[in-house]
Design a protein around this motif. Structure first.
Motif, mmCIF file in Angstrom:
data_model
loop_
_atom_site.group_PDB
_atom_site.id
_atom_site.type_symbol
_atom_site.label_atom_id
_atom_site.label_comp_id
_atom_site.label_asym_id
_atom_site.label_seq_id
_atom_site.Cartn_x
_atom_site.Cartn_y
_atom_site.Cartn_z
ATOM 1 N N ARG A 1 9.599 0.890 -7.868
ATOM 2 C CA ARG A 1 8.544 0.015 -7.333
ATOM 3 C C ARG A 1 9.147 -1.319 -6.940
ATOM 4 N NH1 ARG A 1 4.737 -3.905 -8.737
ATOM 5 N NH2 ARG A 1 5.079 -3.895 -11.013
ATOM 6 N N THR B 1 1.723 -5.259 -6.571
ATOM 7 C CA THR B 1 0.517 -4.434 -6.612
ATOM 8 C C THR B 1 -0.690 -5.325 -6.309
ATOM 9 O OG1 THR B 1 0.047 -4.847 -8.934
ATOM 10 C CG2 THR B 1 1.559 -3.023 -8.429
ATOM 11 N N GLN C 1 8.154 5.838 -1.882
ATOM 12 C CA GLN C 1 8.515 5.560 -0.489
ATOM 13 C C GLN C 1 8.762 4.074 -0.196
ATOM 14 O OE1 GLN C 1 5.623 8.007 -0.830
ATOM 15 N NE2 GLN C 1 7.427 9.348 -0.924
ATOM 16 N N GLN C 2 8.671 3.234 -1.207
ATOM 17 C CA GLN C 2 8.733 1.791 -0.912
ATOM 18 C C GLN C 2 10.092 1.323 -0.414
ATOM 19 O OE1 GLN C 2 7.159 -0.417 -4.254
ATOM 20 N NE2 GLN C 2 5.046 0.173 -3.779
ATOM 21 N N ASN D 1 0.813 -1.220 0.000
ATOM 22 C CA ASN D 1 0.000 0.000 0.000
ATOM 23 C C ASN D 1 0.849 1.273 0.000
ATOM 24 O OD1 ASN D 1 -2.512 -1.240 -0.025
ATOM 25 N ND2 ASN D 1 -2.650 -1.334 2.210
ATOM 26 N N THR D 2 2.142 1.116 0.159
ATOM 27 C CA THR D 2 3.019 2.293 0.215
ATOM 28 C C THR D 2 3.235 2.855 -1.192
ATOM 29 O OG1 THR D 2 4.158 1.466 2.175
ATOM 30 C CG2 THR D 2 5.353 3.054 0.818
ATOM 31 N N ALA D 3 3.181 4.159 -1.289
ATOM 32 C CA ALA D 3 3.409 4.801 -2.586
ATOM 33 C C ALA D 3 4.801 4.448 -3.101
ATOM 34 C CB ALA D 3 3.267 6.320 -2.448
ATOM 35 N N VAL D 4 4.902 4.295 -4.407
ATOM 36 C CA VAL D 4 6.156 3.817 -5.006
ATOM 37 C C VAL D 4 7.377 4.603 -4.544
ATOM 38 C CG1 VAL D 4 7.401 3.637 -7.214
ATOM 39 C CG2 VAL D 4 5.067 2.710 -6.988
#
Lengths: 145, 233
Positions: free
Chosen positions: B137, B141, B116-117, B111-114
């Motif tokens: 990424r 997903t 910030q992954q 669920n973390t935005a790309v």
């Protein structure tokens, strides 16, 4: 699990043990033929003596100390336990001979590990399971040794 | 006071458990980098010669009866965390060799935005030896998970944030277990049946977590040395 398995402590311990025993031990080729059994493993009567178990364990720990846990598939065993209330009245499931063989190997190798390291922490049990699993269906397979 | 857990006592306990229950083999993958593809292919190929796939229904049968009905013994192929390379590198090999993948997903990771992954991974014990995706990424997903789910792989819960449950307050722990199950329901259209948390404590070791796991409706709890079936279907 491990990370059923979290393995960081196991890796650290394996590396420490490998550092002590790695001299002269070469890493075997991965793709050795697997020593797979459907059920019975080596009969207990043919189990190696205490000294042999300890030597074998030292060698295998040294071999496993070099692997990268986050990038490899790590073999393990898991006991299958049915605690569902609806089944609580049922007779216990008869474990296969394979289960009893692995339990016996755990006993022998656990004793050897305590002889090697009398102050071994309880968490070291994880790496013994890994060694047994690697011998059974991993890179330490007996058939290729 | 209870006796301290020593190596000896732990080994005796486990010897008893292994000797009195059916065992199953499992192999645990985490990050599966592209550069190791040939290695994974060989490893799974070797396994395929000797082992059969395991899905949750087959596991239930094995736990219930101790009987295994396929020609070859079962092997659980566990794939932890929810890495993108699980889907792109390992999944084609799992399928090539006829196994069922068990994908243990940290819902907070995917669920973390790309952008910030990678940072999320570094702060949640999600290890990677390589950083090979230039677009940033690193997590699966939900679309990829739905495709895996549709192909009869096992999607399973590895909590929301991959942190030790025992140190959390009640509300946070609830989110880790029930919250993550809720996300599976929302995105897959059904609850998942299997659960494991960081470091793999077993069902029965922590009553608070046990209650949450029961409430979430999980059938199987995986831990370091065992799989427990905790509810009848």
């Amino acid at each position: 699990m491990t990370k059923p398995p979290r393995t960081l402590n196991r890796r650290e311990t394996l590396l420490a043990v490998a550092g002590a025993f790695s001299a002269g031990v070469s890493l075997p080729a991965w793709a050795r033929r697997l020593s797979l059994t459907r059920d019975a493993e080596r009969p207990l009567s043919n189990a190696p003596s205490g000294d042999a178990v300890e030597r074998h364990l030292r060698e295998d720990l040294a071999r496993l100390g070099e692997r990268a846990y986050s990038d490899e598939g790590i073999p393990v065993f898991l006991a299958c336990v049915n605690v569902a209330a609806a089944n609580a009245h049922r007779a216990p499931v008869q474990p296969p001979l394979f289960s009893q063989s692995i339990a016996a190997q755990l006993r022998a190798n656990g004793a050897a590990w305590l002889h090697i390291n009398p102050e071994a922490p309880a968490t070291d049990i994880s790496k013994l399971i890994e060694v047994l699993a690697e011998r059974d269906f991993g890179r330490l397979g007996k058939a290729g040794a | 006071m209870s006796e301290p857990v020593t190596f000896r006592s732990r080994a005796q306990e486990l010897e008893q458990e292994f000797g009195s229950h059916p065992l199953i083999r499992a192999v645990n993958f985490h990050s599966t980098s592209l550069g190791q593809t040939a290695h994974y292919d060989r490893q799974l190929g070797e396994y395929a010669r000797a082992f059969s796939s395991v899905n949750e229904d087959e596991l239930r049968e094995y736990l219930t009866t101790g009987a295994w009905h396929k020609a070859k013994p079962g092997l659980i192929v566990s794939v932890f965390e929810g890495y993108r390379n699980s889907y792109e590198v390992l999944t084609p090999l799992i399928e090539k060799h006829g196994f069922v993948g068990w994908y243990w997903v940290i819902t907070g990771f995917i669920n973390t935005a790309v952008p910030q992954q990678l940072d999320y991974a570094e702060h949640h014990d999600i290890d990677m030896l390589t950083h090979e995706y230039r677009d940033g990424r690193y997590a699966l997903t939900w679309d990829e998970l739905r495709r895996l789910d549709g192909k009869r792989h096992v999607i399973a819960c590895h909590t929301r944030s991959h942190m030790l449950l025992s140190g959390m307050d009640a509300a946070t722990r609830r989110e880790e277990v029930l919250g993550s199950q809720g996300e599976f329901k929302k995105h897959l259209g059904h609850p998942v049946r299997s659960f494991v948390s960081l470091t793999g404590p077993a069902y029965g070791e922590d009553p608070t977590t046990d209650r949450l796991v029961e409430e979430a409706g999980f059938e199987f709890v995986f831990s370091n040395f065992r799989i427990q079936r905790i509810r009848a279907a």
